[in-house]
Design a protein around this motif. Sequence first.
Motif, PDB file in Angstrom:
ATOM      1  N   LYS A   1     -63.408 -36.031 -55.958  1.00 55.49           N
ATOM      2  CA  LYS A   1     -64.546 -36.675 -55.286  1.00 55.49           C
ATOM      3  C   LYS A   1     -65.237 -35.698 -54.332  1.00 55.49           C
ATOM      4  O   LYS A   1     -66.467 -35.604 -54.292  1.00 55.49           O
ATOM      5  N   GLU A   2     -64.401 -34.948 -53.577  1.00 60.35           N
ATOM      6  CA  GLU A   2     -64.976 -33.960 -52.648  1.00 60.35           C
ATOM      7  C   GLU A   2     -65.674 -32.842 -53.417  1.00 60.35           C
ATOM      8  O   GLU A   2     -66.693 -32.306 -52.979  1.00 60.35           O
ATOM      9  N   THR A   3     -65.107 -32.495 -54.581  1.00 59.71           N
ATOM     10  CA  THR A   3     -65.698 -31.434 -55.397  1.00 59.71           C
ATOM     11  C   THR A   3     -67.096 -31.839 -55.877  1.00 59.71           C
ATOM     12  O   THR A   3     -68.048 -31.063 -55.776  1.00 59.71           O
ATOM     13  N   ILE A   4     -67.197 -33.065 -56.372  1.00 60.95           N
ATOM     14  CA  ILE A   4     -68.505 -33.552 -56.840  1.00 60.95           C
ATOM     15  C   ILE A   4     -69.488 -33.628 -55.675  1.00 60.95           C
ATOM     16  O   ILE A   4     -70.669 -33.287 -55.812  1.00 60.95           O
ATOM     17  N   GLU A   5     -68.976 -34.030 -54.528  1.00 61.08           N
ATOM     18  CA  GLU A   5     -69.801 -34.114 -53.317  1.00 61.08           C
ATOM     19  C   GLU A   5     -70.352 -32.719 -52.971  1.00 61.08           C
ATOM     20  O   GLU A   5     -71.535 -32.552 -52.698  1.00 61.08           O
ATOM     21  N   PHE A   6     -69.463 -31.724 -53.023  1.00 65.87           N
ATOM     22  CA  PHE A   6     -69.848 -30.349 -52.679  1.00 65.87           C
ATOM     23  C   PHE A   6     -70.925 -29.825 -53.649  1.00 65.87           C
ATOM     24  O   PHE A   6     -71.960 -29.294 -53.220  1.00 65.87           O
TER      25      PHE A   6
ATOM     26  N   ASP B   1     -58.918 -42.778 -61.052  1.00 70.57           N
ATOM     27  CA  ASP B   1     -57.493 -42.801 -60.686  1.00 70.57           C
ATOM     28  C   ASP B   1     -57.053 -41.542 -59.949  1.00 70.57           C
ATOM     29  O   ASP B   1     -56.053 -41.555 -59.236  1.00 70.57           O
ATOM     30  N   ILE B   2     -57.779 -40.455 -60.174  1.00 76.88           N
ATOM     31  CA  ILE B   2     -57.367 -39.196 -59.532  1.00 76.88           C
ATOM     32  C   ILE B   2     -58.383 -38.732 -58.493  1.00 76.88           C
ATOM     33  O   ILE B   2     -58.363 -37.591 -58.056  1.00 76.88           O
ATOM     34  N   SER B   3     -59.252 -39.656 -58.092  1.00 80.49           N
ATOM     35  CA  SER B   3     -60.374 -39.261 -57.230  1.00 80.49           C
ATOM     36  C   SER B   3     -59.935 -38.675 -55.897  1.00 80.49           C
ATOM     37  O   SER B   3     -60.623 -37.822 -55.340  1.00 80.49           O
ATOM     38  N   ASP B   4     -58.791 -39.123 -55.364  1.00 81.76           N
ATOM     39  CA  ASP B   4     -58.370 -38.654 -54.038  1.00 81.76           C
ATOM     40  C   ASP B   4     -57.152 -37.732 -54.081  1.00 81.76           C
ATOM     41  O   ASP B   4     -56.507 -37.510 -53.052  1.00 81.76           O
ATOM     42  N   ARG B   5     -56.853 -37.241 -55.270  1.00 81.58           N
ATOM     43  CA  ARG B   5     -55.736 -36.276 -55.374  1.00 81.58           C
ATOM     44  C   ARG B   5     -56.286 -34.855 -55.355  1.00 81.58           C
ATOM     45  O   ARG B   5     -57.335 -34.587 -55.936  1.00 81.58           O
ATOM     46  N   ARG B   6     -55.577 -33.957 -54.695  1.00 82.47           N
ATOM     47  CA  ARG B   6     -56.069 -32.570 -54.644  1.00 82.47           C
ATOM     48  C   ARG B   6     -55.949 -31.904 -56.004  1.00 82.47           C
ATOM     49  O   ARG B   6     -54.958 -32.137 -56.723  1.00 82.47           O
TER      50      ARG B   6
END
Lengths: 254, 325
Positions: free
Chosen positions: B97-102, B129-134
């Motif tokens: 999610k953070e990657t897409i945000e970036f 399901d994996i949106s908040d996993r590093r």
Amino acid sequence: MNRIIAVAENTFRESIRDKVLYVLLFFAATTILGSKVLGWISIGQDVKIIKDICLASMSVFGALIAIFVGASLVYKEIDKKTLYTILAQPLYRYEFVLGKYLGLLGILGVSIIVMTAVSSVYLRLMGGAIELIWFEAVLLIYWKLVLITGFAILMSAIVSPIMGAIIVFCLYVLGHATEVLKNLPPQFDGTFSKQILEVMYFVVPNLNTFNLQSEAANSVSVAGAYVGFALLYGLAWTATFLILACMAFEGKDV
Amino acid sequence: MNSIVTQSLGKTFKSLGKPSVHSLVDLNLTIEENEVFGFLGRNGAGKTTTIKLLTGLIKPTSGTASLFGVDTRSPEARKMVGYLPEQPYFYEYLTPKETIEFYGRLRGLSTGERKETWDRISELLDLRDISDRRIRGFSKGMRQRVGFAVALVGDPPLLILDEPMSGLDPLGRRMIRELILRLRDDGKTIFFSSHVLSDVEEICGRVGILVSGKLAACDRITTLVGNVPKSVEVCATGLTDADCESLGDVVLQCQVRKEGGHRIVVKDVESANTIAMKINQMGGTLISMDPAQESLEDFFTRIQDVSNITIPTDKVAASIAAAEE
């Protein structure tokens, strides 16, 4: 500008998770708190010595962060191939370089603030006074780090992190010894070495310009004009390094 | 408008003390909008170099490349392309999610657009399901999904995918295949390199084949391989082994079939007709005659052996017109 900020924020986040940063900050804090030991040795000079060592710690450990993190900043992105997807986005390469640079300046800023806070509290506890010159000295240390980081990022765009760290370290040492380069002993007269060293005097920034440690330790104020000159001097060098870094990175195949 | 146009595009790598390497020579290529184009070649043939040139990661030493009419060296061109590298690497400490945000921020998307992008892409690629996993602990397949997601940020009309199926298990490959076809149906142009020729045959309209940095072939797969029967298989009964041997040099292979009779392989239809007559004369019975078409793999293998490659003119307009008819 938004893209530069996005890269800067990401660099800040990356660096804040870098173990090197914490190791260096730990050693800096230890040195600051350990300055009392030297204060005991110099009878009646505790506060002066503490101030001196606190500022020296900020300068040295700040420079180490700038050298070790800065010299690998761009190269690491190439090496880890994270750069591929970033440069394939609609951003200019200079935006990436400036973003990385500003991100590291953010980290250095936080580090200096933490070290200043620890030093100031410690100094007050030891009965020392916090004057304007103390903060001016800290500001110029940070400004020196701004310059060194600019050079580190230039090296990062050109050479490997190890080579870059060595070169930046050399600049750091030479930058503090520019007076030596200018005032060589007579036995150097007429030698090729003298010519080389004299040229280096002009191509290496004089980092002593940012050194107000002695004044801060002795509570001697300096003219505001001097601080202004030092800031402009640092800005000119930094801008030069950043322009060269952007140019070097612009033509680079990744 | 054409999605990709390259004119005499070339890249030579030079390094001190070593001979220059001509990774790509005089590439002329035109990719129409809404096409799925397969870019083939052996390792080191110049596929990744071409893709890096198209995405602006490296600069050409000769010629030009443009995406939708904009020079690839301009960031404006990169607004229109989503890129998936061969092995996508992202910041390990970020979540998908953070990657897409970036990447959304790098593309200049507003907060609302970034949220909409995440909702759309996470559903398409099943990332919720994996949106908040590093990303640090992700498998190859999961990383590939994140890579695809990054390529789709900003909804670019062109996707350039470097070996999108490399290293994936059969289910992962199937997912990528279906995704490519779905994106084509949504109107996107897809340019991808691959070593998996069966996948290329299944989803590509046209292919280009690079051999040693030169475009050795570029056309529809059916045009490249369809009109050239590799061989013709003739099955007959009532023959002896001696009869088969007397059929002559045109016979490439002769075997006894489990079901009875003989299976005779000849090189072309003309030879098969001759053999059929001979079988009749020998008192045998012809059961079947099947031309075996050349596969893309056969063509790919054959073209590697051609030493004097003539770079063909890109026949895109003609082949697309033919397909539309």
